[in-house]
Design an enzyme around this catalytic site. Structure first.
Site, mmCIF file in Angstrom:
data_model
loop_
_atom_site.group_PDB
_atom_site.id
_atom_site.type_symbol
_atom_site.label_atom_id
_atom_site.label_comp_id
_atom_site.label_asym_id
_atom_site.label_seq_id
_atom_site.Cartn_x
_atom_site.Cartn_y
_atom_site.Cartn_z
ATOM 1 N N SER A 150 -9.665 -12.758 -4.554
ATOM 2 C CA SER A 150 -8.308 -12.331 -4.925
ATOM 3 C C SER A 150 -7.494 -13.579 -5.221
ATOM 4 O O SER A 150 -7.793 -14.654 -4.664
ATOM 5 C CB SER A 150 -7.660 -11.570 -3.755
ATOM 6 N N TYR A 163 -5.926 -11.349 5.346
ATOM 7 C CA TYR A 163 -6.731 -10.877 4.200
ATOM 8 C C TYR A 163 -6.921 -12.031 3.220
ATOM 9 O O TYR A 163 -8.032 -12.301 2.752
ATOM 10 C CB TYR A 163 -5.998 -9.698 3.558
ATOM 11 N N LYS A 167 -10.243 -14.036 1.734
ATOM 12 C CA LYS A 167 -10.530 -14.154 0.300
ATOM 13 C C LYS A 167 -10.722 -15.625 -0.093
ATOM 14 O O LYS A 167 -11.515 -15.947 -0.979
ATOM 15 C CB LYS A 167 -9.418 -13.493 -0.527
HETATM 16 N N1 LIG Z 1 -6.324 -3.780 -6.183
HETATM 17 C C1 LIG Z 1 -5.899 -5.020 -6.188
HETATM 18 O O1 LIG Z 1 -4.740 -5.310 -6.524
HETATM 19 C C2 LIG Z 1 -6.822 -6.142 -5.805
HETATM 20 C C3 LIG Z 1 -6.380 -7.450 -6.008
HETATM 21 C C4 LIG Z 1 -7.212 -8.510 -5.661
HETATM 22 C C5 LIG Z 1 -8.473 -8.254 -5.137
HETATM 23 N N2 LIG Z 1 -8.878 -6.971 -4.934
HETATM 24 C C6 LIG Z 1 -10.210 -6.774 -4.364
HETATM 25 O O2 LIG Z 1 -10.953 -5.886 -5.181
HETATM 26 C C7 LIG Z 1 -11.886 -5.159 -4.373
HETATM 27 C C8 LIG Z 1 -11.774 -3.673 -4.625
HETATM 28 O O3 LIG Z 1 -10.465 -3.246 -4.314
HETATM 29 P P1 LIG Z 1 -9.830 -1.908 -4.898
HETATM 30 O O4 LIG Z 1 -8.422 -2.233 -5.191
HETATM 31 O O5 LIG Z 1 -10.699 -1.324 -5.949
HETATM 32 O O6 LIG Z 1 -9.872 -0.970 -3.597
HETATM 33 P P2 LIG Z 1 -9.930 0.647 -3.441
HETATM 34 O O7 LIG Z 1 -9.485 1.316 -4.673
HETATM 35 O O8 LIG Z 1 -9.253 0.943 -2.155
HETATM 36 O O9 LIG Z 1 -11.490 0.916 -3.256
HETATM 37 C C9 LIG Z 1 -12.155 0.359 -2.164
HETATM 38 C C10 LIG Z 1 -13.597 0.826 -2.150
HETATM 39 O O10 LIG Z 1 -14.252 0.199 -1.049
HETATM 40 C C11 LIG Z 1 -14.789 1.196 -0.164
HETATM 41 N N3 LIG Z 1 -14.689 0.667 1.185
HETATM 42 C C12 LIG Z 1 -13.588 0.371 1.902
HETATM 43 N N4 LIG Z 1 -13.920 -0.123 3.114
HETATM 44 C C13 LIG Z 1 -15.283 -0.139 3.142
HETATM 45 C C14 LIG Z 1 -16.231 -0.531 4.120
HETATM 46 N N5 LIG Z 1 -15.870 -0.997 5.312
HETATM 47 N N6 LIG Z 1 -17.539 -0.397 3.808
HETATM 48 C C15 LIG Z 1 -17.934 0.089 2.619
HETATM 49 N N7 LIG Z 1 -17.082 0.476 1.660
HETATM 50 C C16 LIG Z 1 -15.778 0.359 1.929
HETATM 51 C C17 LIG Z 1 -13.955 2.448 -0.433
HETATM 52 O O11 LIG Z 1 -14.664 3.651 -0.162
HETATM 53 P P3 LIG Z 1 -14.777 4.321 1.313
HETATM 54 O O12 LIG Z 1 -13.389 4.384 1.839
HETATM 55 O O13 LIG Z 1 -15.391 5.642 1.049
HETATM 56 O O14 LIG Z 1 -15.692 3.445 2.098
HETATM 57 C C18 LIG Z 1 -13.740 2.311 -1.935
HETATM 58 O O15 LIG Z 1 -14.901 2.738 -2.641
HETATM 59 C C19 LIG Z 1 -11.606 -5.590 -2.931
HETATM 60 O O16 LIG Z 1 -12.487 -6.636 -2.582
HETATM 61 C C20 LIG Z 1 -10.186 -6.120 -2.999
HETATM 62 O O17 LIG Z 1 -9.919 -7.056 -1.976
HETATM 63 C C21 LIG Z 1 -8.084 -5.917 -5.255
#
Ligand SMILES: NC(=O)c1ccc[n+]([C@@H]2O[C@H](COP(=O)([O-])OP(=O)(O)OC[C@H]3O[C@@H](n4cnc5c(N)ncnc54)[C@H](OP(=O)(O)O)[C@@H]3O)[C@@H](O)[C@H]2O)c1
Length: 261
Positions: A150, A163, A167
């Site tokens: 991130s 968090y 990262k």
């Molecule tokens: N969205 C942003 O703005 C942003 C920015 C920077 C980085 N990121 C990074 O991008 C990645 C994806 O984020 P996202 O925004 O797509 O999140 P999201 O929409 O909340 O999706 C998260 C996914 O991870 C699964 N998950 C959560 N905890 C888990 C665990 N302990 N074990 C296995 N699966 C798990 C969830 O499914 P279940 O709940 O069914 O397990 C879901 O499929 C993350 O690494 C996040 O830190 C996101």
């Protein structure tokens, strides 16, 4: 140049929604067989069905499967990697996408339970899944690992400090693993800015317009923005890139105010 993954097998953690789902869909459209993984079976089954039903060139191919696994549990990582080998006969691409953030507030106020849970999923989990993939398949047949970091790992901001520390660790873990696993395996990371998913809803929904106006590209990220970069880094087009973290943030980090996630 068209980016393809024909004949490759990919495993994506956190693939039931958001960025992980977009990456899984993009990889399947590019010809890969894809194992989706997350904790909740119904959401995973729905995500797999959605990709199979609605993605170009994927309908009826049987190239999408799913397996329940907790990203912070090394035994479940091993089981998921084994299930991928059983189903598709190999593993070429691992995307460590799942992450968690159970604490919002000052770093000094986080309790030990939340601290450890965040480390377990976001940091140790990334290493554990990479170890599983290496031992079971990649040491022999090579491959690519992609970690979701991130821009929070490259900047300082209030509220999500722990968090962000995990990262930052992912960014260094990426460099370290690239040094250890090359030349067989390339290891890279993506550092997204604010992307419109459930995970970040509390950050973007109340302030989308204000934040967008500050960004050089004048909009927040969509999961597909991240998926396109993931496909590039995991394809042969990136065959001389390893140990790198690609920032995809609409220009957020280039602004004087710095990062927004
Ligand atoms: N969205 C942003 O703005 C942003 C920015 C920077 C980085 N990121 C990074 O991008 C990645 C994806 O984020 P996202 O925004 O797509 O999140 P999201 O929409 O909340 O999706 C998260 C996914 O991870 C699964 N998950 C959560 N905890 C888990 C665990 N302990 N074990 C296995 N699966 C798990 C969830 O499914 P279940 O709940 O069914 O397990 C879901 O499929 C993350 O690494 C996040 O830190 C996101």
């Amino acid at each position: 140049m068209e980016l393809r993954l024909d004949g490759k097998v990919a495993l994506v953690t956190g693939a039931s929604r958001g960025i992980g789902l977009a990456i899984a869909r993009r990889f399947a459209e590019a010809g890969a067989s894809v194992m989706l993984s997350s904790r909740k079976e119904p959401a995973l089954a729905a995500a797999a069905a959605d990709i199979e039903a609605g993605s170009a060139g994927v309908v009826g191919t049987g190239q999408v499967a799913w397996q329940v696994a907790h990203a912070g549990d090394p035994d479940q990582a091993d089981a998921c990697v084994r299930a991928t080998l059983d189903r598709f006969g190999g593993l070429d691409v691992l995307v460590n996408n799942a992450a968690t953030n159970p604490h919002y507030g000052p770093l000094v106020e986080i309790d030990r339970g939340r601290m450890e849970k965040t480390l377990e999923v976001n940091q140790s989990g990334v290493l554990a899944w990479s170890q599983s993939a290496w031992r079971a398949a990649m040491a022999e047949r090579g491959g690519a690992v992609l970690n979701l970091a991130s821009i929070g790992g490259l900047s300082v901001e209030p509220g999500i400090g722990w968090y962000n520390v995990t990262k930052a660790a992912v960014i260094h873990l990426t460099r370290q693993l690239a040094g250890e696993l090359g030349p067989a395996v390339r290891v890279n990371a993506l550092a997204p800015g604010l992307v419109k998913t459930e995970f970040a809803r509390a950050l973007w929904e109340p302030a989308e317009e204000v934040i967008s106006r500050r960004l050089p590209l004048r909009r927040l990220g969509e999961p597909e923005d991240i998926a396109n970069a993931a496909l590039f880094l995991c394809s042969d087009a990136a065959s001389w890139i390893t140990g790198q973290t690609l920032v995809i943030d609409g220009g957020a980090l280039s602004m004087p105010s710095g990062g927004v996630v």
